[in-house]
Design a protein around this motif. Sequence first.
Motif, short mmCIF file in Angstrom:
data_model
loop_
_atom_site.label_atom_id
_atom_site.label_comp_id
_atom_site.label_asym_id
_atom_site.label_seq_id
_atom_site.Cartn_x
_atom_site.Cartn_y
_atom_site.Cartn_z
N ASN A 1 0.82 -1.21 0.00
CA ASN A 1 0.00 0.00 0.00
C ASN A 1 0.86 1.27 0.00
O ASN A 1 0.46 2.28 -0.58
CB ASN A 1 -0.94 0.00 1.21
N ILE A 2 2.01 1.22 0.63
CA ILE A 2 2.90 2.39 0.61
C ILE A 2 3.33 2.69 -0.81
O ILE A 2 3.28 3.84 -1.27
CB ILE A 2 4.11 2.15 1.53
N LEU A 3 3.78 1.67 -1.53
CA LEU A 3 4.20 1.90 -2.92
C LEU A 3 3.03 2.35 -3.78
O LEU A 3 3.20 3.23 -4.66
CB LEU A 3 4.82 0.63 -3.49
N LEU A 4 1.86 1.79 -3.58
CA LEU A 4 0.69 2.22 -4.36
C LEU A 4 0.31 3.66 -4.02
O LEU A 4 -0.07 4.43 -4.91
CB LEU A 4 -0.48 1.28 -4.10
N VAL B 1 9.74 4.77 0.99
CA VAL B 1 9.75 3.86 -0.15
C VAL B 1 10.76 2.73 0.06
O VAL B 1 10.48 1.56 -0.20
CB VAL B 1 10.07 4.64 -1.44
N TYR B 2 11.95 3.09 0.54
CA TYR B 2 13.00 2.10 0.73
C TYR B 2 12.59 1.05 1.76
O TYR B 2 12.84 -0.15 1.58
CB TYR B 2 14.28 2.77 1.20
N GLU B 3 11.99 1.47 2.84
CA GLU B 3 11.58 0.52 3.87
C GLU B 3 10.55 -0.47 3.32
O GLU B 3 10.62 -1.67 3.58
CB GLU B 3 11.02 1.27 5.08
N ALA B 4 9.60 0.05 2.55
CA ALA B 4 8.60 -0.83 1.95
C ALA B 4 9.24 -1.79 0.96
O ALA B 4 8.93 -2.99 0.94
CB ALA B 4 7.53 0.01 1.24
N ALA B 5 10.15 -1.27 0.15
CA ALA B 5 10.80 -2.12 -0.86
C ALA B 5 11.65 -3.21 -0.22
O ALA B 5 11.71 -4.33 -0.72
CB ALA B 5 11.66 -1.26 -1.78
#
Length: 852
Positions: free
Chosen positions: A231-234, A275-279
Motif C-alpha cells: 500500500n505504501i508503494l501504491l 519507499v526504501y523501507e517498503a521495498a
Amino acid sequence: MTAETTSSSSGGQTGHNGSYAAARLRLLTEGEQTGPPRRAELARLTDQWLCGLYGEAPRGVRAALVAVGGYGRAELSPRSDLDLLLLHDGRSAAGPAVAALADRLWYPVWDLGLALDHSVRTPEEVRQTAADDLKVQLGLLDARHIAGDGTLTQELRGAVLAQWRAEAPAKLPELHQMGRDRARRHGELPFLLEPDLKEARGGLRDITALRAVAASWLADAPREGLEEARNILLDVRDALHLTTGRATDRLAQEDQPQVADALGLLDPDALLRRVYEAARTIAYASEVTWREVGRVLRARGTRSGPGRRLRGLLGSRGRAPAPVTERTPLAEGVVEQDGEVVLARAARPERDPVLPLRAAAAAAQAGLPLALPAVRRLTESAAPLPVPWPAEAREEFVTLLGAGRDAVPVWEAMDAAGLVVRLLPDWERVRCRPQRNPVHRWTVDRHLVETAVRAAALTRRVSRPDLLLTAALLHDIGKGWPGDHSEVGETIARDMAARIGFTEEDAATLAVLVRHHLLLVETATRRDLDDPATVKHVAAVVGGRETLELLHALTEADALATGPAAWSAWRASLVDDLAKRVADALTGPETGGGEAAGGGPPAPQPTAAVERLALEALRTGAPVLSLQARPEAPAAGDTVGTGDTSGSSDTAAGEPERRPEAVGVELVVALPDQPGVLPALAGVLALHRLTVRSAELRVIDPAEQGQVLLLNWRVAAEYGSLPQAERLRADLVRALEGSLNIAGRLAERETAQRRRRRRMLQAPPPRVTVAPLGSRLATVLEVRAQDAPGLLHRIGRALEEQNVRVRSAHVSTLGANAVDAFYVTGPDGAPLPPEKAAGLARDVERALAAVP
C-alpha cells in the motif's frame, strides 16, 4: 462496423461518460479518500461505468466483461491502464454481435483518454494464450467479473487457476528469471535515487509474483508488513500520477518534493526512506519465498527439467544450495538443514543472548541464508545482550562482518526483523537514509555494510582486522545526525565501540578512524606530497603505524563501496604514495619493550602454578595439562598429568593488552622441549573441535632445572561441551609418539564437510611475511589467514617440514581472521638468513593456500 458508425452509436453514451468523468475527477481532486479506499472507490466507479456501457448482451450471445491485472485487483491508480477482457463462448453466428459489443465498450474508454489494454477471446483462446505467455497468465490470476454472464467468468477463473497450479512447477523458474532480469535492468528499489516503483527489485511486480506463488499452493510469502509495504508503494504511485499528470512509475528527483508534500511527508528524503523501507520488506519476502519454492520442488523430487532449472535460480542472491536432509552442526545452538541455517532443537534463545550473533556469523561464514523461522524465534525470544557485550558476542559480530559478500543477505534478514537496531540502536538513524550524491550508489546503511564487505577482502593487510571491519561499518554513522558527519561520527563510534565491548584503547582507535576516514584520500588528491608539512600533519593525526595501516585499508574499502567513480588507479597510487611516506616518518616499533630469551616480546614471569606444571613435566618427561575456566567462559576441567599435581594455572603469557579479551577457557600445557609439539597439540585440539582463540608458546627454565615448552592457549568448543583434559592429554601423547594420524583424520573430516557444503567461503588468500622490525634473537614470521579448523596444525607442520624451531608463538583469532606471529630459529638456534627467511615465508604461504 465502420469507425463512423461506432462513433455515432457511442454518441448516446456521452452523458454517461460525462457523469463518470465528473465523478472520477471529484474523487481524485476533491474527495477526502486516499490510499486503498480511494483506489477501491475508483475501481467501483469504473465498474459501474463499464456496466452501463455493456448494457444488455446481444440476444443469443453468451459474453462477460472481465477485469484482469491491477484493475482485477481493484487497485486503480489515477493513471492506471484498464486491463479488460471481453469473454465470449465463440459461436460463429455471434461474431458480429460480439464485435459490436466490443466497439461499444472500447471507444468510450478511448474517448475519455484512458489507457486501455483489451482483448476479445473465447475461454479456449484464453487458456492457450496463458499457456504461451506467462505475463498473460499472471494477469488472469486476478480476473474479476464486471458485467455479463457471471457463470462464464467463474468458469474461466476456475480453469485458469487449475491450469496455473498444474503448470506452476514448470513455470516458476521462468517467473523467477523474469524478476532477476527486471532487477538487472531497473536496479534495486531500496537503493535508487530515482526508483521505478513497479519494475525494480522490491517493487510492485515482485508483489504480483508473490501472489502468483501463493496461488500455486506450493509456497506462501511471509505476511508480516507485506500488505502495508504494498500500500505504501501504491500510495506513492497515486501521488506521483496526480502531481505529474502522467502514467509513470519512475519517481524522478524533480517530482519528489511534490509527491512528498502530497503525502504529508517532511521532505523528499522522508519520502525515499518510506519507499526504501517498503521495498526492503518486499525484497526480503521475495527472497524467503523463492527459497521455499526451491525447497518444495526439491522435496517433490524434481531432479530434472523445471526443478533442475529452479535450483540454478534460487537461494541467497540466486544461488541454490544443494539439498541437505541431515542437520549439520555449525556452532553452538546452530545447525544447517536443507540449505538454510536454523536453530538447534536444544537452543534456548531466552537463555543465550549471544545466539542471534552466533547464528548470523555461522550463516554468513557458511554462505547460507538464515531461515525465516529462526529469525522469527530469535526476534521474539532472544535475551538482550548485556552492555558492554561479552567477548563472545564481539567475536561473532566481527566474524559476521568478515564473511564478505555472504554477510549481506544475513544482515538483510536481521535488519528486516529489527535485530540490527536492537543490537546497535544508533543504526536506526542511518537505516534507509538516502545519499543525494551521484557518486554514491547505496543508502547510508547499505554503504556501511558494503564497506565492511570490501574491508573483508583487505584483512590480510592489517594486524587488527577486527578494528578494520568495525570501523568500516561505523565510518559514516554520523550521517544520521546534523553537523559534520565525521566529527559527529567520532563520538558515536566511541560510544558504540564501548557498547560492543572493545577496550578504551581500541575505542579510541576506532574514533580516530571514523573521524579521519577521509584524511588520506583528501590529502593525497589536494595537497603537495613533496611538502614535508603534509606528511608531518598526517603522521601527527594517525599517531602510529598500526592506525595508519587501518586507515589506509579503510580508505580503499570506503571508496570501492561508494561507486565506480570514487576510486581509480590514479587515486589509489596517490593514497599509496602518501601512506608510504607517512609510514617512513613513523619510524621505530609502535610499542616498546625488550625481547624474551626465546625471542618475542617479554612475557610475565611464570606463576607458582605454572612452575609446578613445568616441574611435573620435567619429572615425568610427559605432557601435563591444565584446563581452567576464566570469566565469560563456561566452567571446565582440571589439571591432568602423570603425577599427583592438582589445581590450575594462572595466565602464564596473556594476550597483549591492546587486544580484547579472547573467548574460551584457558588451556596450559607443559612438556619437555621437543620437535613437533605445535602441530601435534594444534591437531589434537582440531580433532576435538576446539577453536584456538589465542595462544602463547615459549620456552622456560623452571628453577633452572631444564628447558620446558610452555603453551598457554585460550580455546573454545565449536559446539557442544568441552572434552575432558585426560582425553586431550592421551591424544597428545599418541600424536607425539606418531600413533595418531592427525593429518589423515583432519583430511577425512574436511572431505566430508566439502561434500555437505555447496561452496566454501571466498576468503582472501593467506599472507605470510617476515616482519621487518622483528627480533635480534629470532626470525619473526607473521601469518594472516582465514581461521579454520586445523589451521594452526597446518602452520606448525609447514614450519616443521622446513626444519625450523618455533621458540615463541603469539596467536590471535579476531573474528574469522587469524593473526599470528612465530619466532623461529634454525637448528643452530640463530635467526634465519634473509634469503632463507623469505623462502620460508613463501613455503608456508603456499602450504596454507594449497588447502581447498
